[in-house]
Design a protein around this motif. Structure first.
Motif, PDB file in Angstrom:
ATOM      1  N   VAL A  92     -15.996 -50.321  11.547  1.00 15.01           N
ATOM      2  CA  VAL A  92     -15.963 -50.067  10.106  1.00 15.01           C
ATOM      3  C   VAL A  92     -17.330 -49.604   9.616  1.00 15.01           C
ATOM      4  CG1 VAL A  92     -15.657 -51.118   7.834  1.00 15.01           C
ATOM      5  CG2 VAL A  92     -14.079 -51.684   9.692  1.00 15.01           C
ATOM      6  N   ALA A  93     -18.384 -50.290  10.040  1.00 17.70           N
ATOM      7  CA  ALA A  93     -19.730 -49.910   9.617  1.00 17.70           C
ATOM      8  C   ALA A  93     -20.041 -48.471  10.009  1.00 17.70           C
ATOM      9  CB  ALA A  93     -20.760 -50.862  10.228  1.00 17.70           C
ATOM     10  N   HIS A  94     -19.684 -48.108  11.239  1.00 20.01           N
ATOM     11  CA  HIS A  94     -19.938 -46.747  11.714  1.00 20.01           C
ATOM     12  C   HIS A  94     -19.158 -45.727  10.890  1.00 20.01           C
ATOM     13  CE1 HIS A  94     -20.910 -43.521  14.467  1.00 20.01           C
ATOM     14  NE2 HIS A  94     -19.629 -43.265  14.653  1.00 20.01           N
ATOM     15  N   SER A  95     -17.910 -46.004  10.621  1.00 20.95           N
ATOM     16  CA  SER A  95     -17.075 -45.058   9.876  1.00 20.95           C
ATOM     17  C   SER A  95     -17.491 -44.945   8.408  1.00 20.95           C
ATOM     18  CB  SER A  95     -15.602 -45.454   9.973  1.00 20.95           C
ATOM     19  OG  SER A  95     -15.370 -46.700   9.338  1.00 20.95           O
ATOM     20  N   GLU A  96     -18.051 -46.043   7.861  1.00 20.58           N
ATOM     21  CA  GLU A  96     -18.462 -46.063   6.455  1.00 20.58           C
ATOM     22  C   GLU A  96     -19.916 -45.632   6.262  1.00 20.58           C
ATOM     23  OE1 GLU A  96     -16.673 -46.923   3.689  1.00 20.58           O
ATOM     24  OE2 GLU A  96     -14.817 -47.232   4.835  1.00 20.58           O
ATOM     25  N   GLY A  97     -20.631 -45.370   7.339  1.00 19.04           N
ATOM     26  CA  GLY A  97     -22.026 -44.968   7.234  1.00 19.04           C
ATOM     27  C   GLY A  97     -22.966 -46.098   6.860  1.00 19.04           C
ATOM     28  N   ILE A  98     -22.591 -47.322   7.211  1.00 17.96           N
ATOM     29  CA  ILE A  98     -23.432 -48.493   6.949  1.00 17.96           C
ATOM     30  C   ILE A  98     -24.334 -48.714   8.162  1.00 17.96           C
ATOM     31  CG2 ILE A  98     -23.437 -50.998   6.526  1.00 17.96           C
ATOM     32  CD1 ILE A  98     -20.548 -50.488   5.331  1.00 17.96           C
ATOM     33  N   PRO A  99     -25.651 -48.666   8.001  1.00 12.80           N
ATOM     34  CA  PRO A  99     -26.542 -48.813   9.156  1.00 12.80           C
ATOM     35  C   PRO A  99     -26.337 -50.141   9.865  1.00 12.80           C
ATOM     36  CG  PRO A  99     -27.752 -47.990   7.258  1.00 12.80           C
ATOM     37  CD  PRO A  99     -26.401 -48.407   6.762  1.00 12.80           C
ATOM     38  N   TRP A 100     -26.364 -50.106  11.202  1.00 16.60           N
ATOM     39  CA  TRP A 100     -26.238 -51.349  11.946  1.00 16.60           C
ATOM     40  C   TRP A 100     -27.167 -51.360  13.142  1.00 16.60           C
ATOM     41  CZ3 TRP A 100     -23.947 -52.467  16.869  1.00 16.60           C
ATOM     42  CH2 TRP A 100     -23.323 -51.386  17.515  1.00 16.60           C
ATOM     43  N   ILE A 101     -27.539 -52.566  13.549  1.00 13.61           N
ATOM     44  CA  ILE A 101     -28.497 -52.776  14.624  1.00 13.61           C
ATOM     45  C   ILE A 101     -27.885 -53.681  15.684  1.00 13.61           C
ATOM     46  CG2 ILE A 101     -29.581 -54.676  13.331  1.00 13.61           C
ATOM     47  CD1 ILE A 101     -32.249 -53.917  14.672  1.00 13.61           C
TER      48      ILE A 101
END
Length: 273
Positions: free
Chosen positions: A83-92
């Motif tokens: 979801v983060a990847h598809s929504e453009g939410i940065p993740w580490i």
């Protein structure tokens, strides 16, 4: 690295107070939350697959830490990073002890498919994640930062920025690299201090991503370098007053809370490398 970039990233983080969603390990939950609060961010420790993929849409960034990995937690991580990847939410991604077992190695292989914006690990973890020989000691590193630089460059095919932490931290986006000479040995004597750094970097990339594109990853590199500098300087300040690991932990939180932008810039030890 220009000090004005560090200053900008630091002030942006402080002014924004980002919400950081953490799916981290059982040992690190409390420390990561305390570190984020002391730094001025808002922590959320939302793990369950029934709500984590929905909750991440509210966050400015997501931190994934596989320290106490289980099959159930991995499914939640995979669903949430998708979801983060598809929504453009940065993740580490923090690939704790990735070289220790095949389960951890396979878990990270699956997580890398969703292109973390930043990977942060010690030298042995970065080497193992890249499929290179490492001397991992469980969650501790048996390798030097210099030895892991080639592996970190290799991993930029998956992530915008790779951070190798050690005596002198090193961060690269594949074309630019910075060495950050901050910190204190006592930081290794308190559990989850490294894990909490991952959460803090997440907050910094979450609010300093305006220039991040597929071809230009400098804003994420600047943000990660700022977080490393801030964290390391707080450790140095805490160690000046601490009498041991217990008092260091309290002084470290206080240092994160009190460290100001001008102090950060005045004492900066960051070099291009």
């Amino acid at each position: 690295m220009q000090s004005k970039l560090i200053h900008h990233c630091f002030i942006t983080f402080k002014d924004t107070s980002p919400l950081v969603h953490n799916i981290t390990n059982d040992v690190a939950n409390n420390t990561a939350a305390n570190v984020l609060l002391a730094a001025g961010a808002s922590p959320a420790m939302v793990h369950d697959i029934n709500e984590a993929p929905e909750f991440v849409k509210l966050a400015q960034a997501l931190a994934i830490n596989i320290g106490t990995l289980t099959y159930t937690s991995l499914q939640s991580m995979l669903a949430t990073v998708e979801v983060a990847h598809s929504e453009g939410i940065p993740w580490i991604l923090d690939p704790v002890a990735v070289g220790a077992t095949s389960f951890r190695q396979q878990a990270c292989t699956e997580l890398l498919k969703f292109k973390p914006d930043v990977i942060r690990g010690n030298a042995s973890e970065i080497l193992a994640l890249a499929g290179m020989s490492s001397r991992t000691k469980g969650t501790d590193s048996g390798d030097s930062v210099d030895k892991a630089k080639e592996a970190a460059q290799h991993l930029t095919q998956y992530a915008k920025v790779v951070v190798v932490t050690g005596a002198i931290d090193w961060a690269t986006n594949g074309s630019q690299s910075y060495s950050v000479d901050h910190g204190h040995p006592m930081m290794t004597q308190v559990t989850a201090i490294g894990c909490a750094l991952t959460a803090l970097i997440a907050g910094f990339i979450g609010v300093n991503n305006s220039q991040a594109t597929e071809s230009d990853h400098s804003s994420f590199l600047n943000a990660a370098t700022t977080a490393l500098s801030y964290y390391g300087q707080a450790g140095e300040l805490a160690a000046q007053q601490a009498q041991g690991p217990g008092s260091f932990y309290v002084k470290f939180l206080d240092a994160l809370y009190n460290l100001e932008a001008q102090t950060l810039i005045n004492n900066l030890r960051v070099t291009s490398s």
